[in-house]
Design an enzyme around this catalytic site. Structure first.
Site, PDB file in Angstrom:
ATOM      1  N   GLU A   1     -13.365 -37.461  44.189  1.00 35.47           N
ATOM      2  CA  GLU A   1     -14.156 -38.132  43.147  1.00 35.47           C
ATOM      3  C   GLU A   1     -13.313 -39.191  42.467  1.00 35.47           C
ATOM      4  O   GLU A   1     -12.117 -38.993  42.241  1.00 35.47           O
ATOM      5  CB  GLU A   1     -14.645 -37.090  42.132  1.00 35.47           C
ATOM      6  CG  GLU A   1     -15.534 -37.622  41.019  1.00 35.47           C
ATOM      7  CD  GLU A   1     -14.769 -38.029  39.765  1.00 35.47           C
ATOM      8  OE1 GLU A   1     -15.381 -38.614  38.859  1.00 35.47           O
ATOM      9  OE2 GLU A   1     -13.549 -37.767  39.704  1.00 35.47           O
TER      10      GLU A   1
ATOM     11  N   CYS B   1      -7.975 -41.958  38.315  1.00 29.46           N
ATOM     12  CA  CYS B   1      -8.786 -43.158  38.551  1.00 29.46           C
ATOM     13  C   CYS B   1      -8.309 -44.370  37.760  1.00 29.46           C
ATOM     14  O   CYS B   1      -8.776 -45.474  38.009  1.00 29.46           O
ATOM     15  CB  CYS B   1     -10.242 -42.872  38.182  1.00 29.46           C
ATOM     16  SG  CYS B   1     -10.494 -42.443  36.443  1.00 29.46           S
TER      17      CYS B   1
ATOM     18  N   ARG C   1     -23.265 -42.738  33.820  1.00 26.66           N
ATOM     19  CA  ARG C   1     -21.901 -42.494  34.306  1.00 26.66           C
ATOM     20  C   ARG C   1     -21.881 -42.568  35.820  1.00 26.66           C
ATOM     21  O   ARG C   1     -22.278 -41.615  36.510  1.00 26.66           O
ATOM     22  CB  ARG C   1     -21.402 -41.135  33.821  1.00 26.66           C
ATOM     23  CG  ARG C   1     -19.895 -40.903  34.046  1.00 26.66           C
ATOM     24  CD  ARG C   1     -19.489 -39.517  33.577  1.00 26.66           C
ATOM     25  NE  ARG C   1     -18.039 -39.357  33.564  1.00 26.66           N
ATOM     26  CZ  ARG C   1     -17.259 -39.635  32.542  1.00 26.66           C
ATOM     27  NH1 ARG C   1     -17.791 -40.104  31.420  1.00 26.66           N
ATOM     28  NH2 ARG C   1     -15.957 -39.464  32.600  1.00 26.66           N
TER      29      ARG C   1
ATOM     30  N   ARG D   1     -20.011 -42.680  39.364  1.00 23.67           N
ATOM     31  CA  ARG D   1     -18.771 -42.274  40.013  1.00 23.67           C
ATOM     32  C   ARG D   1     -18.973 -42.235  41.516  1.00 23.67           C
ATOM     33  O   ARG D   1     -20.060 -41.915  42.003  1.00 23.67           O
ATOM     34  CB  ARG D   1     -18.318 -40.882  39.525  1.00 23.67           C
ATOM     35  CG  ARG D   1     -17.879 -40.840  38.062  1.00 23.67           C
ATOM     36  CD  ARG D   1     -16.613 -41.648  37.860  1.00 23.67           C
ATOM     37  NE  ARG D   1     -16.064 -41.552  36.518  1.00 23.67           N
ATOM     38  CZ  ARG D   1     -16.353 -42.392  35.535  1.00 23.67           C
ATOM     39  NH1 ARG D   1     -17.219 -43.380  35.740  1.00 23.67           N
ATOM     40  NH2 ARG D   1     -15.802 -42.261  34.349  1.00 23.67           N
TER      41      ARG D   1
END
Length: 348
Positions: A122, A75, A166, A168
């Site tokens: 992800e 990422c 968090r 995502r």
């Protein structure tokens, strides 16, 4: 016997794998290039399936057949921090980042070759807005138009499952048309606070050297910030506050929810510092607390140095989030598997 099979690409330390194993999946192929992550992965999962390092030169046709492809593809090219750093250095990011950004296309070539029933990808939430949305448009067109999969995506905040903010993006895809809906995702009503993952330091928890020691399992003093580092962080925060910037440390108590744990946590721990009372320097989280913060249970083996452990958990996924997504996907995976068996039986 497993309900379905899956492959684990850019596997890290196996957080995505844990989520899909928990609902009856069996891993048949793993790829992870980082040697330290590989050490942690093997310590926890063994070497029962084919394990390769760099997926880039690996022939897609040699990947075992599987029902579900899982990938937490790198990422950094799309993250806010990664883009800012590369802009400052005058370096390319996103799909122009030849070292990591194009690894998405290695996921795509394996999907094209093996045609799994479903996949789950992800990444950071910034993937959607990166390069004014062009990056995500390329990903979406590749998955939908070129590969012919029906896809669904959602930005999920892990703080419903763990005491950490968090966010995502999760991209789910199916080879056949389904009525999949994110509205069916099971999200806990109770949001935990840091007291659920911090060492109690009162003897109710068994000591785990080198993180905790003694009869009361007190956190080792090495995790407490030195006077020099604590002063530096306070001065740094004050300087930026005077300029109207929001840069600074994140001081938390057991009743709080933490900022996002990053892979750079090993440097100074500034994004999550645990308060220890007045006139006492705060401390970093221990690697075990970082594991808990990401939803790994205490049976998960930490076999690397603190520095590597911080990097690994900071780069990992929130395991119970992945488990919830896996539970949502499973009926559709099983329906497709059943339809495939029925088609083969008729052909015979």
């Amino acid at each position: 016997m497993a309900d379905f099979t899956f492959i684990d690409l850019f596997a890290g330390i196996g957080g995505i794998r844990l989520g899909f194993e928990s609902i009856g999946g069996r891993c048949v192929f793993t790829s992870e290039w980082n040697e330290w992550s590989k050490k942690t992965y093997i310590a926890n999962f063994g070497e029962g399936e084919m394990f390769v390092g760099d997926i880039v030169p690996f022939p897609a046709d040699d990947v075992p057949d599987h029902d579900v492809l899982l990938a937490g593809f790198p990422c950094q090219p799309f993250s806010i921090a990664g883009v800012s750093k590369k802009n400052a250095l005058g370096r390319p990011h996103g799909f122009e980042c030849t070292t990591q950004g194009t690894l998405f296309f290695d996921v795509a070539r394996i999907i094209a070759a093996k045609r799994p029933k479903a996949f789950m990808l992800e990444n950071v939430k910034n993937l959607v807005s990166h390069n004014k949305g062009h990056t995500f448009e390329v990903i979406r067109n590749t998955l939908e138009q070129e590969l012919g999969y029906q896809i669904f995506w959602k930005v999920i905040d892990g703080q419903a499952w763990v005491p950490q903010h968090r966010e995502r993006i999760i991209i789910v895809g199916f080879r056949e048309e389904t009525d999949f809906s994110w509205e069916k995702l099971s999200v806990p009503d109770f949001h935990p606070t840091l007291k659920t993952i911090l060492h109690p330091e009162d003897g109710t928890e068994q000591a785990e050297p080198p993180y905790t020691t003694g009869a009361k399992a007190k956190v080792h003093s090495k995790y407490v910030l030195t006077d020099h580092l604590w002063k530096y962080l306070q001065d740094y925060a004050a300087k930026h506050k005077a300029k109207g910037n929001g840069f600074g440390f994140g001081l938390v108590t057991p009743d709080d929810i933490a900022r996002t744990l990053s892979a750079r946590y090993y440097k100074d721990g500034s994004e999550i510092l645990v308060a220890r009372g007045k006139k006492k320097n705060p401390r970093r989280l221990t690697p075990r607390e970082c594991a808990r913060l990401m939803g790994f249970d205490d049976t998960f083996k930490i076999v690397v140095s603190d520095t590597q452990a911080y990097k690994q958990f900071g780069n990992s996924v929130v395991v119970p989030v992945i488990k919830a997504v896996a539970q949502l996907m499973k009926p559709y995976i099983m329906d497709e598997a059943g339809a495939e068996r029925e088609t083969k039986a008729k052909a015979v």
